[in-house]
Design a protein around this motif. Structure first.
Motif, mmCIF file in Angstrom:
data_model
loop_
_atom_site.group_PDB
_atom_site.id
_atom_site.type_symbol
_atom_site.label_atom_id
_atom_site.label_comp_id
_atom_site.label_asym_id
_atom_site.label_seq_id
_atom_site.Cartn_x
_atom_site.Cartn_y
_atom_site.Cartn_z
ATOM 1 N N THR A 169 -4.862 15.452 6.605
ATOM 2 C CA THR A 169 -4.342 15.149 5.277
ATOM 3 C C THR A 169 -2.886 14.702 5.335
ATOM 4 O O THR A 169 -2.394 14.113 4.379
ATOM 5 C CB THR A 169 -4.453 16.357 4.329
ATOM 6 O OG1 THR A 169 -3.612 17.414 4.807
ATOM 7 C CG2 THR A 169 -5.894 16.847 4.213
ATOM 8 N N ILE A 170 -2.206 14.987 6.447
ATOM 9 C CA ILE A 170 -0.792 14.628 6.584
ATOM 10 C C ILE A 170 -0.619 13.798 7.846
ATOM 11 O O ILE A 170 -0.689 14.308 8.962
ATOM 12 C CB ILE A 170 0.112 15.876 6.628
ATOM 13 C CG1 ILE A 170 -0.041 16.679 5.342
ATOM 14 C CG2 ILE A 170 1.577 15.473 6.826
ATOM 15 C CD1 ILE A 170 0.631 18.031 5.371
ATOM 16 N N ASP A 171 -0.418 12.510 7.643
ATOM 17 C CA ASP A 171 -0.198 11.572 8.737
ATOM 18 C C ASP A 171 1.301 11.484 9.015
ATOM 19 O O ASP A 171 2.132 11.860 8.177
ATOM 20 C CB ASP A 171 -0.765 10.205 8.343
ATOM 21 C CG ASP A 171 -0.807 9.230 9.501
ATOM 22 O OD1 ASP A 171 -0.859 9.683 10.658
ATOM 23 O OD2 ASP A 171 -0.791 8.009 9.247
ATOM 24 N N HIS A 210 5.545 14.189 1.320
ATOM 25 C CA HIS A 210 4.966 12.942 0.822
ATOM 26 C C HIS A 210 3.474 13.107 0.537
ATOM 27 O O HIS A 210 2.994 12.757 -0.552
ATOM 28 C CB HIS A 210 5.192 11.836 1.847
ATOM 29 C CG HIS A 210 4.506 10.549 1.531
ATOM 30 N ND1 HIS A 210 4.970 9.662 0.581
ATOM 31 C CD2 HIS A 210 3.364 9.999 2.024
ATOM 32 C CE1 HIS A 210 4.162 8.624 0.513
ATOM 33 N NE2 HIS A 210 3.174 8.799 1.370
ATOM 34 N N TYR A 211 2.731 13.641 1.487
ATOM 35 C CA TYR A 211 1.281 13.724 1.322
ATOM 36 C C TYR A 211 0.870 14.860 0.387
ATOM 37 O O TYR A 211 -0.165 14.760 -0.289
ATOM 38 C CB TYR A 211 0.601 13.836 2.685
ATOM 39 C CG TYR A 211 0.593 12.508 3.405
ATOM 40 C CD1 TYR A 211 -0.323 11.530 3.066
ATOM 41 C CD2 TYR A 211 1.534 12.222 4.388
ATOM 42 C CE1 TYR A 211 -0.318 10.289 3.696
ATOM 43 C CE2 TYR A 211 1.549 10.992 5.019
ATOM 44 C CZ TYR A 211 0.620 10.029 4.676
ATOM 45 O OH TYR A 211 0.635 8.800 5.290
ATOM 46 N N MET A 214 1.281 13.361 -2.999
ATOM 47 C CA MET A 214 0.168 12.447 -3.236
ATOM 48 C C MET A 214 -1.097 13.218 -3.609
ATOM 49 O O MET A 214 -1.855 12.812 -4.497
ATOM 50 C CB MET A 214 -0.082 11.598 -1.990
ATOM 51 C CG MET A 214 -1.073 10.459 -2.203
ATOM 52 S SD MET A 214 -1.452 9.595 -0.643
ATOM 53 C CE MET A 214 0.198 9.063 -0.142
ATOM 54 N N HIS A 225 -3.996 21.832 3.763
ATOM 55 C CA HIS A 225 -3.637 20.623 4.493
ATOM 56 C C HIS A 225 -3.906 20.764 5.985
ATOM 57 O O HIS A 225 -3.915 21.870 6.544
ATOM 58 C CB HIS A 225 -2.162 20.301 4.278
ATOM 59 C CG HIS A 225 -1.873 19.624 2.984
ATOM 60 N ND1 HIS A 225 -2.195 18.306 2.739
ATOM 61 C CD2 HIS A 225 -1.281 20.082 1.845
ATOM 62 C CE1 HIS A 225 -1.811 17.979 1.516
ATOM 63 N NE2 HIS A 225 -1.257 19.039 0.949
ATOM 64 N N GLN A 276 -4.728 6.689 7.394
ATOM 65 C CA GLN A 276 -3.635 7.627 7.115
ATOM 66 C C GLN A 276 -4.144 8.996 6.695
ATOM 67 O O GLN A 276 -3.370 9.809 6.199
ATOM 68 C CB GLN A 276 -2.737 7.075 6.013
ATOM 69 C CG GLN A 276 -1.911 5.890 6.463
ATOM 70 C CD GLN A 276 -1.171 5.281 5.300
ATOM 71 O OE1 GLN A 276 -1.465 4.170 4.880
ATOM 72 N NE2 GLN A 276 -0.222 6.013 4.762
ATOM 73 N N VAL A 279 -6.219 12.458 2.315
ATOM 74 C CA VAL A 279 -5.515 12.415 1.036
ATOM 75 C C VAL A 279 -5.163 10.978 0.672
ATOM 76 O O VAL A 279 -5.380 10.526 -0.458
ATOM 77 C CB VAL A 279 -4.264 13.305 1.066
ATOM 78 C CG1 VAL A 279 -3.327 12.976 -0.089
ATOM 79 C CG2 VAL A 279 -4.658 14.782 1.004
ATOM 80 N N ALA A 280 -4.618 10.233 1.630
ATOM 81 C CA ALA A 280 -4.272 8.840 1.365
ATOM 82 C C ALA A 280 -5.522 8.024 1.052
ATOM 83 O O ALA A 280 -5.495 7.145 0.185
ATOM 84 C CB ALA A 280 -3.534 8.242 2.555
ATOM 85 N N ARG A 294 1.937 5.007 2.275
ATOM 86 C CA ARG A 294 2.624 5.316 3.523
ATOM 87 C C ARG A 294 4.055 5.772 3.261
ATOM 88 O O ARG A 294 4.774 5.189 2.449
ATOM 89 C CB ARG A 294 2.631 4.071 4.416
ATOM 90 C CG ARG A 294 3.139 4.316 5.830
ATOM 91 C CD ARG A 294 3.122 3.020 6.624
ATOM 92 N NE ARG A 294 1.791 2.462 6.730
ATOM 93 C CZ ARG A 294 0.894 2.807 7.654
ATOM 94 N NH1 ARG A 294 1.210 3.718 8.555
ATOM 95 N NH2 ARG A 294 -0.295 2.234 7.685
ATOM 96 N N HIS A 295 4.460 6.818 3.980
ATOM 97 C CA HIS A 295 5.847 7.270 3.898
ATOM 98 C C HIS A 295 6.754 6.300 4.645
ATOM 99 O O HIS A 295 6.337 5.633 5.601
ATOM 100 C CB HIS A 295 5.985 8.677 4.497
ATOM 101 C CG HIS A 295 7.348 9.257 4.335
ATOM 102 N ND1 HIS A 295 8.324 9.126 5.292
ATOM 103 C CD2 HIS A 295 7.904 9.940 3.315
ATOM 104 C CE1 HIS A 295 9.429 9.720 4.864
ATOM 105 N NE2 HIS A 295 9.208 10.218 3.672
#
Length: 316
Positions: A169-171, A210-211, A214, A225, A276, A279-280, A294-295
Motif C-alpha cells: 500500500t506504500i510505494d 502520502h499513501y 490517499m 498498510h 504503485q 492504494v494508488a 505518485r509522491h
C-alpha cells in the motif's frame, strides 16, 4: 572499506518526527507492516551479505518488529548457494516469514502470461521446503500485466497455484536511495551516516504520509498498510530508526500476515495502473489523476537533487 557505525538516537531524527507529526492525525488508528523484496540480495560496496543479514535482524529486533515478510527471488538463491539459503533461514529463526517474489524477477508487463506463471511456479517449488514460507506472491516491479486480458489470466493463475497477492500500500524509491548510497561509498568520500539516516527516515515517512492520505481520501479509512522496502544496506542500518519515527507519531507496527487480513486484500483493482501498490491502484480506479498518485520523491532526479542539496552527493 569499514566505518564505525554511530549509536542510533531519536534525537537525530527529531526534525523528521516533527514534520511527520504535522501530517498524521493523532486521533486515528494507524497500523503498518514491514516487508522486504529481493532476498537474498548480493553484497554491495558497504556490507557483505552476511553482515547485512546480521545487521538487519538486529535492527528489526531493536525496532520491535515481529513477522516482517521477506519476498524471496529464487534466482538470487541459486546465485548465493548455501550462504543464501542460510540467510533466509536466519530471517525465519528471528521470527519473520518468507514469500514468493518469482524466480527471475521479470516484469509481467513484458512476459507472456504462461511464461510468467511458469516462473512463479518454479519459485514456489523452490521455496516449498522452507520453514516460514507463506502462500503470498509479490509482483516484481508491482506490474501485473500490460493488458486486462493478461492481468486477469495471471491473477487466475496465481489463484490456481494457491498464492495470495502480497500487495503493497506504500510505494517508495528506497531502491534508488540505495543506489545513490552505493555511488557515494564508491567515490571513497566520507560517509555521514547520521545524515543518511535522516534522509532515509524523512523520505520514507513522506511516502507513508502520502499513501495514507490517499487511502483516507479514497477509502475513507486508513487500512492496515504494507510498506515496500528492499533487503539492502540502508534498511539494515536504519530500519529501527524508521520504526521509532513511526511509533513516535502513533503508528503500530504489526506482522505482515496480520496486515493481509485487512478488507483491502479482497479488492482487486480494475485498472492497469498497478505499479504503485493497491492504494494508488484503487485511487486510480476511483478517478484520481495519475499525476496525483505518485509522491514527489518517487523520482530519480528529485532524490538525487535532494542528496546533492544535503551535501551527500557532489552536484552534477
Amino acid at each position: 572499506m569499514n566505518w564505525n557505525l554511530p549509536l542510533r538516537s531519536l534525537t537525530l531524527a527529531l526534525p523528521v518526527l516533527l514534520l511527520a507529526a504535522t501530517d498524521i492525525s493523532a486521533d486515528a488508528s494507524r497500523q503498518i507492516a514491514i516487508t522486504f523484496d529481493d532476498a537474498p540480495r548480493d553484497a554491495g560496496p558497504f556490507q557483505d551479505e552476511t553482515q547485512r543479514t546480521d545487521a538487519l535482524i538486529d535492527a528489526l529486533a531493536k525496532g520491535r518488529v515481529e513477522g516482517a515478510m521477506f519476498f524471496a527471488t529464487t534466482r538470487n538463491l541459486e546465485a548465493r548457494g548455501e550462504e543464501g539459503e542460510a540467510r533466509l533461514k536466519r530471517y525465519v529463526e528471528a521470527g519473520h516469514v518468507l514469500a514468493n517474489h518469482s524466480h527471475a524477477h521479470g516484469s509481467a508487463n513484458r512476459i507472456p502470461a504462461e511464461d510468467f506463471l511458469a516462473d512463479v511456479s518454479f519459485a514456489q517449488e523452490r521455496l516449498a521446503g522452507y520453514p516460514g514460507n507463506t502462500p503470498y506472491f509479490r509482483f516484481p516491479f508491482l506490474n501485473e500485466g500490460d493488458t486486462e486480458e493478461k492481468r486477469d489470466a495471471i491473477r487466475g493463475g496465481l489463484d490456481a497455484l494457491g498464492l495470495k497477492q502480497g500487495y503493497v500500500t506504500i510505494d517508495n524509491y528506497d531502491w534508488y536511495l540505495q543506489a545513490l548510497f552505493d555511488e557515494a561509498v564508491r567515490t571513497d568520500a566520507p560517509i555521514d551516516l547520521d545524515a543518511w539516516r535522516g534522509i532515509y527516515v524523512e523520505v520514507l515517512m513522506a511516502a507513508v504520509n502520502h499513501y495514507d492520505a490517499m487511502a483516507l481520501r479514497t477509502l475513507d479509512r486508513s487500512p492496515a498498510h504494507v510498506l515496500l522496502l528492499h533487503e539492502n544496506d540502508l534498511a539494515a542500518l536504519f530500519i529501527d530508526d524508521l520504526t521509532a519515527a513511526l511509533r513516535a507519531v502513533g503508528w503500530e507496527i504489526i506482522p505482515a500476515l496480520e496486515a493481509y487480513e485487512d478488507p483491502i486484500a479482497e479488492r482487486a483493482p480494475d485498472t492497469l495502473l498497478l505499479g504503485q501498490g493497491r492504494v494508488a491502484a484503487l485511487a486510480a480506479e476511483a478517478g484520481t489523476p495519475g499525476r496525483e498518485l505518485r509522491h514527489g520523491w518517487e523520482d530519480e532526479d528529485e532524490l538525487r537533487k535532494l542528496l546533492e542539496q544535503r551535501g551527500l552527493l557532489p552536484a552534477q
